[in-house]
Design a protein around this motif. Structure first.
Motif, short mmCIF file in Angstrom:
data_model
loop_
_atom_site.label_atom_id
_atom_site.label_comp_id
_atom_site.label_asym_id
_atom_site.label_seq_id
_atom_site.Cartn_x
_atom_site.Cartn_y
_atom_site.Cartn_z
N PRO A 295 90.91 18.20 9.42
CA PRO A 295 90.86 16.85 8.80
C PRO A 295 90.02 15.78 9.41
N GLY A 296 89.27 15.11 8.74
CA GLY A 296 88.47 14.10 9.46
C GLY A 296 88.82 12.51 9.44
N LEU A 297 88.28 11.92 10.19
CA LEU A 297 88.79 10.44 10.24
C LEU A 297 87.50 9.62 10.78
N LEU A 298 87.16 8.60 10.11
CA LEU A 298 86.12 7.67 10.40
C LEU A 298 86.66 6.36 11.05
N PHE A 299 86.55 6.08 12.30
CA PHE A 299 87.31 4.84 12.91
C PHE A 299 86.14 3.84 13.05
N ASP A 320 83.78 10.67 -0.73
CA ASP A 320 84.91 10.34 -1.67
C ASP A 320 85.75 11.16 -2.33
N LYS A 321 85.23 12.26 -2.64
CA LYS A 321 86.14 13.46 -3.19
C LYS A 321 87.00 14.01 -2.01
N LYS A 322 86.56 14.09 -1.01
CA LYS A 322 87.26 14.46 0.37
C LYS A 322 88.35 13.49 0.62
N LYS A 323 88.14 12.24 0.33
CA LYS A 323 89.31 11.22 0.62
C LYS A 323 90.35 11.38 -0.30
N LYS A 324 90.04 11.57 -1.37
CA LYS A 324 90.92 11.91 -2.78
C LYS A 324 91.59 13.15 -2.39
N GLN A 325 91.13 13.93 -1.77
CA GLN A 325 91.81 15.40 -1.44
C GLN A 325 92.76 15.44 -0.18
N GLY A 326 92.60 14.22 0.21
CA GLY A 326 93.46 13.95 1.72
C GLY A 326 92.94 14.73 2.82
N PHE A 328 90.13 13.58 4.42
CA PHE A 328 89.31 12.66 5.14
C PHE A 328 89.89 11.14 4.83
N ASP A 329 89.85 10.41 6.05
CA ASP A 329 90.42 8.77 5.76
C ASP A 329 89.48 7.93 6.79
N GLY A 355 96.93 14.84 12.42
CA GLY A 355 96.43 16.28 12.81
C GLY A 355 94.85 16.13 12.72
N VAL A 356 94.12 14.99 13.00
CA VAL A 356 92.65 15.05 12.84
C VAL A 356 92.00 15.85 13.85
N LYS A 357 91.07 16.64 13.21
CA LYS A 357 90.03 17.27 14.41
C LYS A 357 88.57 16.99 14.30
N ARG A 358 88.02 16.19 13.31
CA ARG A 358 86.90 15.67 13.41
C ARG A 358 87.02 14.10 13.47
N LEU A 359 86.58 13.58 14.31
CA LEU A 359 86.68 12.17 14.51
C LEU A 359 85.38 11.47 14.78
N PHE A 360 85.08 10.47 13.99
CA PHE A 360 83.73 9.74 14.17
C PHE A 360 84.19 8.19 14.42
#
Length: 501
Positions: A295-299, A320-326, A328-329, A355-360
């Motif tokens: 899962p990804g997160l943009l801070f 956008d699609k990945k955000k709707k899939q839950g 990415f946030d 459970g974020v594993k990709r953080l930007f």
């Protein structure tokens, strides 16, 4: 100091104040006498009542005694808008008692007798005395004042009651009351230039460890929220470092090849570059690889979520699609006045919950601008990155360079090499009257990598990494020049040999 091995969970009285129990390693000790001090307006009344209502909600009973404080009618009027306030608990579980007349008529001895009687009659397990400074002024000697507190301590043990004493900040560094009580919590409202920040500090806490130093807090409609200083809260990571050997894709195939498979898993990278170089674009490619497994997160601090999604769409990315899939946030904070530890605590909490594993983190500068004490930033980032690593998070920070074209690169913060494993530079380069973009990999800890300086373009399909700058030299100065033909031929031969090998 660690908590006593014989201490049981029931020996603690949770305050219910978000963050404060973390500072106190679990809450107040049962049957203890604690002083809450601070200047008028610091938040003493809100804090104590927040503890009272939480204690009542947990099944306890409270006696709140006031001495020359605001009237009970006014007190309840001011508390009513706060979400923790529950009028249904008054007076059955929370009783308010005006004790000033008793103090005037019977002195300290009469006050102690009334408090004992009311605590016993109401079976109170929490007693608050609001206005301890009035008691001190009524005492004929300092010994009498210390005797008053001593008698409260005896009664606290006898009645199984925890006591909070509210007072204004004493002009003396250590007053007689400080030596008697089990703990001292001080509230302050500090100012740096035009900026103000509330701060809580535990000055004393017998029988237990606690997080020392100042901790920011804020007052909102929910009452007080304490924001433990991140480098104190996470002075040791919460678990052992997994140290995986796996690689994590950057979302840019050619860059992955340069890194021999991608970024090292659970590593921290920083992407330096001037404005407009494409730092956010690189980060969006990284997040576009988000999945259920990662899962990804943009801070971020600067571009709002709608603008980020528009930018991603223009680059041909499916965020956008990945955000709707839950998978990415985004969390966005406007770059105005923020509390550094509020940002850090929120980030770590969200990473754990989701459970974020990709953080930007788009704009480490946002953390720096939120620090009331800028000298803290390296310790803050060290604690943050260490915790993210042990949580298995692969993190990319961006950091803006002030100069767009320069021979000398000045980093916006010191000690960056000790904080991150991987460093990338994005530069603008002028060559033959045109401006080009160049990527250089400066550091990948404990791994080999392709150090070739490569041109890149940002297209409708995202980042496109090209070959090296053929026939150019002095590229990193920002003002490249044409290399001599002989030197260009030597570079070409070396490159061919490298590719064939």
């Amino acid at each position: 100091m660690n908590e006593s091995k014989t201490e049981r969970p029931q020996d603690r009285v949770p305050t219910g104040v978000p963050g404060l129990d973390s500072v106190l390693h679990g809450g107040l000790l049962r049957r203890g006498v604690y002083m809450i001090q601070g200047r008028p307006g610091a938040g003493k009344t809100i804090l104590s009542n927040q503890v009272c209502f939480h204690h009542a909600a947990s099944g306890g009973r409270v006696l709140y005694a006031t001495l020359l404080a605001e009237t009970h009618e006014r007190l309840l009027f001011n508390l009513e808008p706060l979400t923790f306030f529950d009028a249904s608990r008054i007076p059955e579980q929370i009783a308010y008692l005006s004790a000033f007349a008793t103090l005037e008529a019977g002195g300290l001895k009469g006050l102690v007798e009334v408090l004992r009687r009311e605590v016993r009659a109401r079976k109170a397990t929490l007693l608050v005395v609001d206005g301890l400074v009035t008691v001190e002024e009524s005492a004929e000697t300092k010994r009498d004042f210390k005797k008053f507190i001593h008698e409260l301590q005896i009664h606290a043990n006898f009645a199984d009651c925890t006591i909070l004493l509210l007072t204004s900040t004493n002009a003396e560094p250590v007053g007689p009351e400080h030596t008697m009580v089990d703990g001292v919590i001080e509230l302050a409202d500090n100012r740096w230039g035009r900026r103000a920040e509330r701060e809580l500090e535990v000055k004393k806490f017998r029988g237990s460890g606690y997080l020392r130093g100042g901790h920011a807090f804020q007052i909102s409609r929910d009452g007080i929220t304490v924001l433990p200083r991140l480098e104190a809260l996470l002075q040791e990571p919460s678990r052992q470092d997994p140290c995986k050997k796996a690689r994590v894709s950057t979302g840019i195939a050619r860059l992955d090849r340069m890194l021999e498979g991608g970024l090292p898993c659970a590593s921290t990278s920083v992407l330096f570059g001037p404005t407009g170089a494409g730092k956010t674009t690189f980060g969006l490619h990284f997040l576009n690889e988000s999945s259920k497994a990662e899962p990804g997160l943009l801070f971020g601090f600067y571009e709002t979520p709608p603008r980020i999604l528009l930018k991603a769409d223009a680059l041909g990315l499916d965020l956008d699609k990945k955000k709707k899939q839950g998978v990415f946030d985004m969390l966005w904070h406007s770059p105005t006045e923020r509390i550094l530890d509020g940002l850090g605590n929120e980030l770590v909490s969200v990473v754990r919950e989701r459970g974020v594993k990709r953080l930007f983190i788009d704009g480490v500068d946002g953390f720096m601008k939120s620090a009331a004490h800028p000298d803290r930033i390296s310790h803050f980032l060290a604690a943050l990155t260490n915790e993210l690593r042990v949580l298995g998070v692969t993190t990319i920070y961006t950091s803006e360079l002030q100069d767009m074209f320069c021979a000398e690169v000045r980093l916006p913060m010191s000690g960056i090499s000790s904080l991150v494993e991987n460093i990338f530079f994005l530069r603008f380069v002028e060559l033959r009257t045109k401006v080009h973009r160049a990527l250089s990999v400066v550091k990948v800890r404990d791994s080999d990598y392709d150090s070739t300086l490569r041109e890149y373009r940002i297209t409708k399909k995202g980042v496109e990494l090209l070959d090296t700058f053929e026939g150019a030299e002095a590229i990193l100065t920002g003002n490249a020049k044409q290399a001599s033909p002989a030197r260009s031929r030597r570079k070409g031969l070396l490159r061919k040999r490298s590719r064939s090998s």
